[in-house]
Scaffold this motif. Structure first.
Motif, PDB file in Angstrom:
ATOM      1  N   ASP A  93       0.824  -1.221   0.000  1.00  0.00           N
ATOM      2  CA  ASP A  93       0.000   0.000   0.000  1.00  0.00           C
ATOM      3  C   ASP A  93       0.853   1.264   0.000  1.00  0.00           C
ATOM      4  O   ASP A  93       0.376   2.334  -0.365  1.00  0.00           O
ATOM      5  CB  ASP A  93      -0.900   0.030   1.246  1.00  0.00           C
ATOM      6  N   ASP A  94       2.090   1.139   0.463  1.00  0.00           N
ATOM      7  CA  ASP A  94       2.875   2.351   0.695  1.00  0.00           C
ATOM      8  C   ASP A  94       4.033   2.513  -0.294  1.00  0.00           C
ATOM      9  O   ASP A  94       4.941   3.294  -0.053  1.00  0.00           O
ATOM     10  CB  ASP A  94       3.414   2.356   2.140  1.00  0.00           C
ATOM     11  N   LEU A  95       4.015   1.762  -1.383  1.00  0.00           N
ATOM     12  CA  LEU A  95       5.050   1.938  -2.409  1.00  0.00           C
ATOM     13  C   LEU A  95       4.373   2.313  -3.724  1.00  0.00           C
ATOM     14  O   LEU A  95       3.329   1.746  -4.079  1.00  0.00           O
ATOM     15  CB  LEU A  95       5.852   0.646  -2.606  1.00  0.00           C
ATOM     16  N   SER A  96       4.976   3.243  -4.441  1.00  0.00           N
ATOM     17  CA  SER A  96       4.427   3.628  -5.743  1.00  0.00           C
ATOM     18  C   SER A  96       4.720   2.522  -6.763  1.00  0.00           C
ATOM     19  O   SER A  96       5.494   1.590  -6.484  1.00  0.00           O
ATOM     20  CB  SER A  96       5.069   4.935  -6.194  1.00  0.00           C
ATOM     21  N   VAL A  97       4.126   2.646  -7.942  1.00  0.00           N
ATOM     22  CA  VAL A  97       4.354   1.632  -8.982  1.00  0.00           C
ATOM     23  C   VAL A  97       5.843   1.566  -9.318  1.00  0.00           C
ATOM     24  O   VAL A  97       6.433   0.483  -9.413  1.00  0.00           O
ATOM     25  CB  VAL A  97       3.537   1.984 -10.254  1.00  0.00           C
TER      26      VAL A  97
ATOM     27  N   ALA B  17      13.167   2.217   2.887  1.00  0.00           N
ATOM     28  CA  ALA B  17      12.284   3.207   2.262  1.00  0.00           C
ATOM     29  C   ALA B  17      10.898   3.155   2.884  1.00  0.00           C
ATOM     30  O   ALA B  17      10.285   4.201   3.155  1.00  0.00           O
ATOM     31  CB  ALA B  17      12.190   2.920   0.767  1.00  0.00           C
ATOM     32  N   ARG B  18      10.403   1.953   3.140  1.00  0.00           N
ATOM     33  CA  ARG B  18       9.066   1.829   3.729  1.00  0.00           C
ATOM     34  C   ARG B  18       9.055   2.374   5.153  1.00  0.00           C
ATOM     35  O   ARG B  18       8.106   3.015   5.582  1.00  0.00           O
ATOM     36  CB  ARG B  18       8.617   0.363   3.707  1.00  0.00           C
ATOM     37  N   ARG B  19      10.142   2.095   5.894  1.00  0.00           N
ATOM     38  CA  ARG B  19      10.221   2.602   7.270  1.00  0.00           C
ATOM     39  C   ARG B  19      10.214   4.127   7.267  1.00  0.00           C
ATOM     40  O   ARG B  19       9.544   4.769   8.080  1.00  0.00           O
ATOM     41  CB  ARG B  19      11.478   2.060   7.961  1.00  0.00           C
ATOM     42  N   ARG B  20      10.997   4.692   6.321  1.00  0.00           N
ATOM     43  CA  ARG B  20      11.049   6.157   6.233  1.00  0.00           C
ATOM     44  C   ARG B  20       9.651   6.728   5.998  1.00  0.00           C
ATOM     45  O   ARG B  20       9.255   7.713   6.608  1.00  0.00           O
ATOM     46  CB  ARG B  20      11.967   6.576   5.083  1.00  0.00           C
ATOM     47  N   LYS B  21       8.894   6.075   5.130  1.00  0.00           N
ATOM     48  CA  LYS B  21       7.538   6.555   4.834  1.00  0.00           C
ATOM     49  C   LYS B  21       6.647   6.448   6.064  1.00  0.00           C
ATOM     50  O   LYS B  21       5.859   7.343   6.351  1.00  0.00           O
ATOM     51  CB  LYS B  21       6.930   5.742   3.693  1.00  0.00           C
TER      52      LYS B  21
END
Lengths: 230, 658
Positions: A93-97, B17-21
Motif C-alpha cells: 500500500d505504501d510503495l508507488s508503482v 524506504a518503507r520505514r522512512r515513509k
C-alpha cells in the motif's frame, strides 16, 4: 543438479493436492519444456490455479514432486527463475508503482526500474501513474501493475493465472503481445485461461477436469470450448 | 552498508524506504502524547489495583506450603505456553507477515533466513515485552502476601514471564521452521502439560516446567534448577530463529490473510469476529459427526432451539473442549487462590469463565452473526435468544463443575465442598451472561444515539467501559469467594456471606436474561422516543419560525425604510431546520445502506476460492473499468473479510448440521 538451459521448465511427477478430504489435483505427470508456451484450460475447480500455485511454490503438494528448471520448487534458483502472476494482484500500500518495480525487480536479481520496465508501463498506458500508490487503483490498474511487476523482472518461466480478467481490450492486446515476446525471447509461458485468442497462439494446450488431465496437445478453439463447457 | 548479495541489498533498501515513509506519516506530538497518557494511566492503574487488591501476608505454614506446591502450579503456565506455541507453530505461527512480503519477498531470490530475520525479531521483541510486563506486574501483586523484597519479587516474576514466553514463542518458531506435524506438536504439548498437571496432583513429581515454577519464588527459596527451563527457552528461540527459513509458504499466506482481517476486527473492537477469525487461524473446525447420539440428530427435534444448540455443542472440536477444560482449571485455581487470600485472582477466575462462555454461547452467536436469517423466523427475536441460553448454560455448568472439583482438590475438606457448591451456580450463570452481553453488543458504533449525546472527549472512556463491562459481569460470578474470604477474615460466617454474594450474582444473571429478552423492545422504544422528540422539536421550531415570520412582517412597513432583512432571516432559520431534517434522512439512508451492504457482503470461503478458481470471472470483467472507485471496494474488502469469516464458520456449522 541440472543446468537450467537443458532441464525442462516444469517437471511434475505424481503431483497431488488434497484439501482436507477433497482432492483438488489427482496425481499429475506433466513436463513443460524450456521455452514452450502452454495454455492450461479447464472449467471452474478443475485444478488449474492449484497446479500453477504449486509450481510457483505458494502451495505445498500433498504428494509427488515438482521441479522448475531442474531445481526443486521453493529453492532459491527456482524462485529466481519463476515469475508468477496471480489472478489476485498483491501490492504494497505504501510503495508507488515505480518503487514496486525498482525493488521487486532487484529482489529477483534484475536491474530495477529500467528502460524495459518503462516501455511495458507505456504499453499498458500506466506510465502517467508510475508515481502513484496502487492502493488507490482500480482492479484493472492493479492488474496492469501486477503484470508490469511480473514481466519487468528476470525469469525463464512465466506462470500466469487468468491474466485477462479485469483488463480492458487494449490492455488485453498488450498482454497478448508481451506474452508472445517473452516466449520468443526463450521463456517458457504457462497461462491458465479460457480465452480462445490466447489458445490459438500457444504451442500446446493442457486441459484439466476435476483435477485430472484430460487433454494434452495442440487444440483448436472449438476443442477448447468443448473442453471447457463440458 | 552495502551487502555482497544484491538481492539482500535491494531488500534492505526497500525496508528502509518503507520505514522512512511510515515514520514520515507519524504525527510525533500525537504519538508522544498517546504514549505518555498510556504509560501514566497504566502505571497508575497498576499501582492502584495492586494497592487496592490486598490480602493477608502468608504465615510460616503458608510459606512452606507455597514453596512446596507453588512451583508445580506455576509450572502449568509455561506448560500451557509451550503447548500453545507448538500447536500454533505447526500451523505456521506465530509469524504474521504482510501478504505482499509473502508474495514478493519470500518468493524472490533473497534467502528466506535473511528475509524473515527482521519480522521474527520484531515478533520475539513483542512477546518478550509482554512476558516481562505481565510477570513483573504479578510480582508486584504478590508483595501483599509474601514477606519478601518487592524489587526481587518483580524481577523474578519478570524473569518467569520472560522464560515462559520464550518457551512458547521458541517452540512455535521451531515447529514452524522444522515443519513439525500438527499431531506430533499436539502430542508433545499434551505430554508436557499432562506431566505438569500430574505434578500439581502429586502424581508425577519433577515435571520439567515445575522447575521454572520455582523462579518467581526465588525471593523465598532459591533453587538454581529454575534456570534450566529458562535456558531451554532461550535455546528454543535461537533454534527457531535459525531454522525459520523452513517456514511453509502455504501456511504463511493463509495466516497473512486471516491476520489482516483479525487486526481490522480488533481495531473495530468486534470481539465476535476476532473470535471467529482466531478459530480459522487455528483451523478449528466443527466435527463432521457429533460426539454422541449421531442417529438421534436425524430425527425431528422436540425442542427446536435447544436441540439446535446441543447439536452445535456436540460438534465442538476436541481443541475447543480441551480449552474449556483448561479454562475451568484456571478458574478453579484462581477461585481457590481468592478463597485462600490472594484477592486479585478473583478477576482471573471471572475472566476465565467469561472466555469459556464465549465458546459456550456459539449457538446463540450464530444467530447474532446472521440477523436477517434470525429475523425471518416466526418468533420474537428476544424470545429466540432466551431459548438459546439453555444449551450454553448447560455447558457452563459443566465448566463450573470442573472448576469446583479443582477448588475442592486444592484442599479436600467439607469447607471447600460447601464453598464450591455455593459458587458453581453463579460462576456458570454469569460466565454465560458476560459472554452473551459481549456477543449481543457487537462492535461499537460511532453513530449511536448515546455517542451522539456525549462530548467527544468521553468517547474513549465510553468505549473502554463498553468493552470492560461484559467481563466485569462474569467476574461478579466469582464474588462469593471474595465474600467468603472477607467474612472469614472478619471472624464471621463465610457461608452466609458467600450465599448472599451468590444470590446477588444470580439476580444479575436474571437481569441479563431479561435484557436479552427485551433488548430489541427497549431499542425500539428508545428509537421511537427519540423520533417523537425530534418531531416535537421540529414542530416547535416551525411554530417559532412562523411566529417570528408574522412578528417580523408587522414592523416591516416601518423597518423597510431602514433595513430589508427580518423576513429573510426568519426564512433562513426555517431553511436551516429543513436542511437538518434532510441531513437526518440521509443518515437513516446510510444506515439502511449499511444493513444492505452487510447482507450482500458474503463471499465464498478461502478454500472454496482456491478450488473454484474461475468463479466471479464475469463479475470481474464487468468491473474492468479503470476508474478509481475501486478504492472503496478495497476498503469494503476488509468488511468482506469480516463477514466472510463469520460465513465460513456458519457454513461449517450448517454443513455439519445437514
Amino acid at each position: 543438479m541440472t543446468n537450467d538451459t537443458v532441464a525442462p521448465a516444469i517437471e511434475s511427477v505424481g503431483l497431488t493436492k488434497v484439501y482436507a478430504d477433497l482432492p483438488a489435483l489427482h496425481p499429475l505427470d506433466l513436463t513443460v519444456e524450456a521455452g514452450q508456451s502452454v495454455a492450461l484450460i479447464g472449467h471452474n475447480g478443475s485444478g488449474k490455479s492449484t497446479f500453477l500455485r504449486m509450481v510457483a511454490g505458494l502451495l505445498e503438494p500433498t504428494g509427488g514432486d515438482v521441479s522448475v528448471a531442474g531445481w526443486p520448487v521453493g529453492e532459491v534458483p527456482a524462485r529466481a527463475t519463476t515469475s508468477f502472476l496471480p489472478d489476485d494482484p498483491v501490492l504494497y500500500d505504501d510503495l508507488s508503482v515505480r518503487e514496486h518495480v525498482e525493488y521487486i525487480s532487484r529482489l529477483h536479481g534484475g536491474n530495477g526500474f529500467d528502460g524495459y520496465a518503462e516501455d511495458i508501463a507505456e504499453r499498458f498506458k500506466i506510465d502517467d501513474r508510475l508515481d502513484d500508490l496502487p492502493a488507490r487503483f482500480s482492479r484493472g490498474l492493479r492488474q496492469k501493475t501486477s503484470l508490469l511487476l511480473g514481466i519487468a523482472r528476470p525469469f525463464s518461466l512465466l506462470l500466469v493465472d487468468e491474466p485477462f480478467v479485469g483488463l480492458d481490450a487494449p490492455g488485453k492486446n498488450t498482454l497478448l503481445d508481451l506474452l508472445d515476446e517473452v516466449h520468443a525471447d526463450g521463456a517458457a509461458v504457462v497461462v491458465a485461461t479460457h480465452d480462445p485468442e490466447f489458445v490459438e497462439r500457444v504451442d500446446r494446450s493442457v486441459a484439466l477436469r476435476d483435477g485430472e488431465k484430460v487433454f494434452d496437445g495442440q487444440a483448436s478453439v472449438s476443442e477448447v470450448l468443448a473442453l471447457v463447457s463440458t | 552498508m552495502a551487502l555482497a548479495d544484491p538481492t539482500i541489498d535491494a531488500l534492505v533498501e526497500m525496508r528502509r524506504a518503507r520505514r522512512r515513509k511510515r515514520i514520515a506519516d507519524i504525527h510525533w506530538v500525537d504519538a508522544m502524547y498517546q504514549v505518555y497518557i498510556t504509560a501514566i494511566l497504566g502505571i497508575v492503574a497498576l499501582v492502584f489495583i495492586s494497592g487496592a487488591a490486598g490480602g493477608t501476608p502468608l504465615d510460616a505454614h503458608g510459606i512452606a506450603d507455597l514453596t512446596d506446591r507453588g512451583p508445580a502450579v506455576l509450572g502449568l503456565l509455561p506448560a500451557f505456553a509451550l503447548m500453545a506455541g507448538l500447536r500454533s507453530g505447526s500451523r505456521g505461527g506465530p509469524l504474521a507477515l504482510e501478504q505482499p512480503d509473502v508474495r514478493h519477498v519470500l518468493m524472490s531470490a533473497v534467502p528466506r533466513s535473511y528475509a524473515l530475520r527482521g519480522p521474527v525479531f520484531r515478533q520475539l521483541r513483542s512477546f518478550v515485552f509482554l512476558g516481562i510486563a505481565v510477570g513483573g506486574a504479578a510480582g508486584l501483586f504478590a508483595r501483599h502476601r509474601l514477606d519478601a523484597n518487592v524489587a526481587a519479587l518483580i524481577a523474578c516474576g519478570a524473569g518467569f514471564g520472560l522464560a515462559s514466553v520464550l518457551l512458547g514463542a521458541g517452540a512455535a518458531l521451531v515447529a514452524a521452521g522444522q515443519r513439525i506435524p500438527r499431531w506430533l506438536a499436539t502430542l508433545v504439548g499434551l505430554v508436557v502439560t499432562a506431566w505438569s498437571v500430574a505434578d500439581v496432583a502429586d502424581a508425577a513429581p519433577t515435571a520439567p516446567m515445575s522447575f521454572l515454577g520455582k523462579m518467581p519464588l526465588w525471593p523465598l527459596q532459591f533453587d538454581a534448577w529454575a534456570i534450566v527451563p529458562a535456558v531451554v527457552g532461550v535455546l528454543l528461540a535461537v533454534w527457531g530463529l535459525m531454522g525459520i527459513s523452513g517456514l511453509s509458504i502455504e501456511h504463511a499466506e493463509r495466516r497473512t490473510k486471516l491476520v489482516g482481517q483479525l487486526r481490522f476486527a480488533v481495531t473495530l473492537q468486534d470481539l465476535r469476529t476476532v473470535l471467529v477469525l482466531r478459530r480459522q487461524l487455528a483451523q478449528e473446525l466443527p466435527r463432521e459427526e457429533p460426539w454422541f447420539g449421531g442417529g438421534a440428530y436425524r430425527r425431528p427435534p422436540k425442542r427446536l432451539v435447544f436441540s439446535r444448540g446441543i447439536r452445535s455443542i456436540m460438534r465442538f472440536p476436541a481443541s475447543r473442549l480441551v480449552r474449556l477444560v483448561i479454562l475451568a482449571v484456571i478458574a478453579g485455581f484462581a477461585a481457590r487462590g481468592t478463597w485462600d487470600g490472594t484477592l486479585p485472582l478473583v478477576a482471573l477466575a471471572g475472566l476465565a469463565m467469561w472466555v469459556a462462555g464465549l465458546d459456550a454461547i456459539e449457538p446463540l452467536a450464530q444467530e447474532t452473526d446472521h440477523p436477517t436469517r434470525s429475523e425471518g423466523f416466526p418468533v420474537d427475536i428476544g424470545e429466540l435468544l432466551v431459548r438459546h441460553l439453555a444449551a450454553p448454560a448447560l455447558v457452563m455448568f459443566g465448566v463450573a463443575l470442573i472448576a469446583g472439583v479443582v477448588i475442592v482438590l486444592g484442599e479436600p475438606n467439607l469447607d471447600s465442598l460447601r464453598l464450591a457448591g455455593i459458587a458453581i451456580v453463579p460462576l456458570a450463570m454469569l460466565g454465560v451472561a458476560g459472554a452473551v452481553v459481549s456477543a449481543l453488543m457487537g462492535a461499537p458504533s460511532a453513530n449511536d444515539e448515546i455517542s451522539a449525546m456525549l462530548p467527544p472527549e468521553f468517547a474513549g472512556i465510553k468505549n473502554v467501559a463498553r468493552a470492560a463491562w461484559p467481563p466485569v459481569i462474569s467476574v461478579l460470578g466469582a464474588l462469593p469467594f471474595l465474600a467468603a474470604f472477607a467474612a472469614s477474615d472478619a471472624g464471621q460466617s463465610p457461608w452466609s456471606a458467600a450465599g448472599a454474594a451468590a444470590a446477588g450474582a444470580v439476580v444479575v444473571a436474571i437481569l441479563v436474561g431479561v435484557w436479552v429478552r427485551y433488548r430489541e423492545d427497549l431499542h425500539d422504544w428508545w428509537a421511537a422516543s427519540m423520533d417523537e422528540a425530534k418531531q416535537q422539536r421540529s414542530a416547535k421550531d416551525a411554530q417559532k419560525a412562523a411566529r417570528a415570520g408574522s412578528a417580523a412582517s408587522r414592523p416591516k412597513a416601518k423597518a423597510d425604510r431602514s433595513r430589508p432583512a427580518p423576513v429573510d432571516e426568519a426564512d433562513e432559520d426555517w431553511d436551516e431546520d429543513e436542511d437538518e431534517e434532510e441531513w437526518d434522512d440521509d443518515e437513516y439512508e446510510d444506515e439502511d445502506d449499511q444493513d444492505w451492504d452487510d447482507d450482500a457482503e458474503v463471499e465464498p470461503d478461502e478454500e472454496d476460492a482456491d478450488l473454484d478458481e474461475d468463479d466471479g470471472e464475469w463479475e470481474e470483467e464487468e468491473d474492468a473499468d479503470d476508474d478509481e472507485w475501486e478504492q472503496d471496494d478495497d476498503d469494503d474488502s476488509d468488511d468482506d473479510g469480516e463477514w466472510d469469516a463469520r460465513e465460513d464458520d456458519e457454513d461449517d456449522e450448517d454443513e455439519n448440521a445437514r
